[in-house]
Motif scaffolding. Sequence first.
Motif, PDB file in Angstrom:
ATOM      1  N   ASN A 189      16.470  27.598  -0.692  1.00  9.49           N
ATOM      2  CA  ASN A 189      17.445  28.471  -0.836  1.00  9.49           C
ATOM      3  C   ASN A 189      18.187  29.598   0.616  1.00  9.49           C
ATOM      4  O   ASN A 189      18.792  29.589   1.035  1.00  9.49           O
ATOM      5  CB  ASN A 189      17.648  29.343  -2.184  1.00  9.49           C
ATOM      6  N   LEU A 190      16.208  30.157   1.302  1.00 10.30           N
ATOM      7  CA  LEU A 190      16.747  30.813   2.333  1.00 10.30           C
ATOM      8  C   LEU A 190      16.367  29.547   3.336  1.00 10.30           C
ATOM      9  O   LEU A 190      16.204  30.265   4.280  1.00 10.30           O
ATOM     10  CB  LEU A 190      15.074  31.890   1.535  1.00 10.30           C
ATOM     11  N   THR A 193      19.379  29.097   3.655  1.00 12.14           N
ATOM     12  CA  THR A 193      20.702  29.647   4.683  1.00 12.14           C
ATOM     13  C   THR A 193      20.472  29.676   6.235  1.00 12.14           C
ATOM     14  O   THR A 193      21.124  30.385   6.548  1.00 12.14           O
ATOM     15  CB  THR A 193      19.974  30.825   3.723  1.00 12.14           C
ATOM     16  N   CYS A 233      21.970  34.975  -0.665  1.00 12.46           N
ATOM     17  CA  CYS A 233      22.435  33.443   0.248  1.00 12.46           C
ATOM     18  C   CYS A 233      22.711  32.425  -0.431  1.00 12.46           C
ATOM     19  O   CYS A 233      23.680  32.337   0.550  1.00 12.46           O
ATOM     20  CB  CYS A 233      20.806  33.062  -0.318  1.00 12.46           C
ATOM     21  N   ARG A 234      23.665  33.051  -1.379  1.00 14.60           N
ATOM     22  CA  ARG A 234      24.696  31.765  -1.883  1.00 14.60           C
ATOM     23  C   ARG A 234      25.810  33.160  -1.186  1.00 14.60           C
ATOM     24  O   ARG A 234      26.919  31.801  -0.410  1.00 14.60           O
ATOM     25  CB  ARG A 234      25.568  32.077  -3.303  1.00 14.60           C
ATOM     26  N   GLN A 237      25.768  31.285   2.640  1.00 13.73           N
ATOM     27  CA  GLN A 237      25.857  29.802   2.941  1.00 13.73           C
ATOM     28  C   GLN A 237      27.062  30.013   2.582  1.00 13.73           C
ATOM     29  O   GLN A 237      27.929  29.341   3.589  1.00 13.73           O
ATOM     30  CB  GLN A 237      25.296  29.053   1.826  1.00 13.73           C
TER      31      GLN A 237
END
Length: 246
Positions: A189-190, A193, A233-234, A237
């Motif tokens: 995820n990182l 991002t 992260c979410r 994004q």
Amino acid sequence: MLQNVRVVLFSPKYPENIGSVARACLNMGVDDLVVVAPRNFDMEKALPLATAHARHILETARITDTLAEAVEGCTAVYGTTARTGGWRKGIMSPETLAGVVDERIGSGGNVAIVFGPEDKGLTNEETSICSGLMTIPTSREGTSLNLAQAVVVVLYECFKKALASPYTPDGPPEERPTTVQEQEALFGNLQETLLAIDFLKDDNPDYWMLPVRRFFSKINLKRNEFNLLMGVCRQVQWFVKRYGPK
């Protein structure tokens, strides 16, 4: 003493070495042995080297197809290597590793120590799942160690450290440490991002993520901190998708 330590043998070549490793585990108080994709495994050849005392460790050892399966449920994974440089930086000595392992165990974590094949060791891809790497210093005249020798050297340092600072719970339980699987989800995820905000470049992003991975390997990341970072992260994004370049 080292109940929260798991020894993982990745694709060992000789069944006799697996038996000898089982005996080394018994000597140092480790009963969690996992073997990944062994070549030519033969229990009858391994048993004599384990001796009757470590027979139970050998017979209950789990065999998996992949390294990811072998380290499932662990909160930190440390790999062994004889090669340095390139992708392999910040390599620890057995004594240094023992201190890190002791700290992780003391916080309620489960640690896996991975040993590669006798003939070629762990590849870069296999070490990418590791929180850190360790090498055993040797003389230039003999840089290669038998698999069981390497295991007993590393476990001895961990055992010695555990004797010096036995873990005694104090106060309320802490938030649990993240597992290796959760850490890999966070790294993925990182990376997504950091690519979205152009911090990482598209060419070989796995390589440029290594400093980020090394940074997080120094932190005993807890589940609540994992949730926080995943949430960040979410949101980043979402912002990039909504307000980024058209």
